[in-house]
Design a protein around this motif. Structure first.
Motif, PDB file in Angstrom:
ATOM      1  N   ILE A 255      34.572  35.974  49.828  1.00  0.00           N
ATOM      2  CA  ILE A 255      33.715  35.370  48.800  1.00  0.00           C
ATOM      3  C   ILE A 255      32.951  36.466  48.080  1.00  0.00           C
ATOM      4  O   ILE A 255      32.319  37.316  48.718  1.00  0.00           O
ATOM      5  N   SER A 256      33.010  36.455  46.764  1.00  0.00           N
ATOM      6  CA  SER A 256      32.275  37.443  45.976  1.00  0.00           C
ATOM      7  C   SER A 256      31.849  36.834  44.647  1.00  0.00           C
ATOM      8  O   SER A 256      32.352  35.792  44.231  1.00  0.00           O
ATOM      9  N   MET A 257      30.917  37.521  43.998  1.00  0.00           N
ATOM     10  CA  MET A 257      30.406  37.069  42.698  1.00  0.00           C
ATOM     11  C   MET A 257      31.112  37.792  41.567  1.00  0.00           C
ATOM     12  O   MET A 257      31.565  38.932  41.715  1.00  0.00           O
ATOM     13  N   ILE A 258      31.164  37.126  40.414  1.00  0.00           N
ATOM     14  CA  ILE A 258      31.505  37.815  39.181  1.00  0.00           C
ATOM     15  C   ILE A 258      30.355  37.585  38.201  1.00  0.00           C
ATOM     16  O   ILE A 258      29.767  36.500  38.160  1.00  0.00           O
ATOM     17  N   VAL A 259      30.040  38.622  37.437  1.00  0.00           N
ATOM     18  CA  VAL A 259      28.872  38.571  36.555  1.00  0.00           C
ATOM     19  C   VAL A 259      29.268  39.002  35.150  1.00  0.00           C
ATOM     20  O   VAL A 259      30.016  39.971  34.977  1.00  0.00           O
ATOM     21  N   GLY A 260      28.757  38.273  34.182  1.00  0.00           N
ATOM     22  CA  GLY A 260      28.914  38.658  32.791  1.00  0.00           C
ATOM     23  C   GLY A 260      27.554  38.822  32.149  1.00  0.00           C
ATOM     24  O   GLY A 260      26.680  37.970  32.331  1.00  0.00           O
ATOM     25  N   ILE A 261      27.366  39.913  31.418  1.00  0.00           N
ATOM     26  CA  ILE A 261      26.063  40.208  30.810  1.00  0.00           C
ATOM     27  C   ILE A 261      26.226  40.306  29.301  1.00  0.00           C
ATOM     28  O   ILE A 261      27.138  40.977  28.797  1.00  0.00           O
ATOM     29  N   GLN A 284      34.988  37.654  32.463  1.00  0.00           N
ATOM     30  CA  GLN A 284      36.420  37.933  32.615  1.00  0.00           C
ATOM     31  C   GLN A 284      36.699  39.406  32.902  1.00  0.00           C
ATOM     32  O   GLN A 284      37.758  39.749  33.409  1.00  0.00           O
ATOM     33  N   TYR A 285      35.720  40.268  32.566  1.00  0.00           N
ATOM     34  CA  TYR A 285      35.945  41.703  32.710  1.00  0.00           C
ATOM     35  C   TYR A 285      35.278  42.284  33.947  1.00  0.00           C
ATOM     36  O   TYR A 285      35.272  43.499  34.150  1.00  0.00           O
ATOM     37  N   ASP A 286      34.641  41.411  34.772  1.00  0.00           N
ATOM     38  CA  ASP A 286      34.024  41.895  36.006  1.00  0.00           C
ATOM     39  C   ASP A 286      35.088  41.901  37.102  1.00  0.00           C
ATOM     40  O   ASP A 286      35.382  40.884  37.718  1.00  0.00           O
ATOM     41  N   VAL A 287      35.635  43.050  37.344  1.00  0.00           N
ATOM     42  CA  VAL A 287      36.695  43.188  38.357  1.00  0.00           C
ATOM     43  C   VAL A 287      36.195  44.017  39.535  1.00  0.00           C
ATOM     44  O   VAL A 287      36.861  44.125  40.531  1.00  0.00           O
TER      45      VAL A 287
END
Length: 287
Positions: A255-261, A284-287
């Protein structure tokens, strides 16, 4: 709304006054019991007073007043009987028990009545927020409705004072795949853990929202630039990973987070939705 606030302040004040009077009367009762010295009768009357207070609390003021009148009548009958028959010395010093219980009951009723009024007012406010779609009942977070309204306020602050405004959009990576492997309780636990992790690491002036509960999407509005938002979200990610590892029910899953700023740009963004969509696009670009 202003009228409701005034009513709440009045109820809160009356509740505090009732509590102070109640405590003062109980203190006076303790002093009078010590001064009169008739231990057996004092204990009996104290027990009766506690029963009267329980009637007041659970059944209201009318049954309480009736019970208090009966209690006063019983004491009066006992005193008259002792006076007429001269079988025992009349304990006139215990006559304070004729008035103290009714005053205690009135103070308790005032306190509890205003407490109930405050609870009712809070419940109505909570219901109104939920009905307006501005408040999520499960997570206690504001929703998309409030988020869009608040972006407009933040954007105006940016225009007038040139203070940078940034949003961070947070999602759970591969949530739909995870949900198929998780029980309903685990899913609910994950949502709560994520919400708590975000709240834990944000400042008091950073506002957190739940934009979507089906495909869980959180948002944060911050008075900072991209760099400051990146630092804040890094803290959130670290806290989230730590909390997941510490949870026995979730620690075995990836389990992990993805973040967009995204930051507010008045030259290219015209509506609050532009900022929200830009933040969602960045996830979409948080890899």
């Amino acid at each position: 709304m202003a009228e409701n606030n005034n009513d709440d302040e009045k109820s809160s004040l009356l509740q505090d006054v009732g509590l102070l009077i109640f405590l003062s009367l109980f203190s006076a009762t303790a002093i009078l019991m010590a001064l009169t010295g008739n231990i057996l009768l004092n204990v009996i009357y104290l027990f009766c007073t506690v029963m009267l207070l329980m009637i007041t609390y659970f059944f209201g003021i009318l049954p309480s007043l009736i019970s208090n009148i009966v209690f006063i009548a019983i004491q009066a009958i006992i005193m008259v009987y002792q006076y007429v028959s001269e079988t025992a010395r009349i304990p006139w010093q215990l006559s304070f028990w004729m008035v103290i219980p009714i005053f205690l009951s009135l103070a308790l009723y005032s306190m509890t009545k205003n407490q109930v009024a405050l609870q009712k007012s809070n419940g109505e406010l909570r219901t109104a927020l939920i009905e307006r779609g501005a408040f999520d009942e499960q997570t206690n977070l504001r929703t998309t409705v409030a988020y869009i309204e608040d972006i407009a306020v933040f954007a105006e602050t940016n225009r007038r004072f040139d203070i940078p405004v940034t949003t961070a959009i947070i999602k759970i990576r591969y949530f739909n795949d995870l949900r198929r492997m998780m029980s309903p309780n685990q899913t609910k636990l994950l949502l709560k853990l994520t919400t708590d992790s975000i709240k834990e690491k944000t400042r008091t002036n950073d506002i957190t929202y739940l934009l979507n509960s089906d495909d869980p999407t959180w948002a944060i509005l911050l008075y900072t630039d991209d760099k400051g938002a990146g630092i804040a979200t890094s803290r959130i990610k670290e806290g989230f990973e730590k909390n997941v590892k510490a949870n026995d029910s979730l620690s075995t899953m990836a389990i992990s987070m993805i973040v967009g700023i995204a930051s507010w740009d008045s030259s290219t963004m015209k509506t609050p939705y532009d900022l929200m969509n830009a933040g969602i696009h960045e996830t979409q670009y948080d890899v």
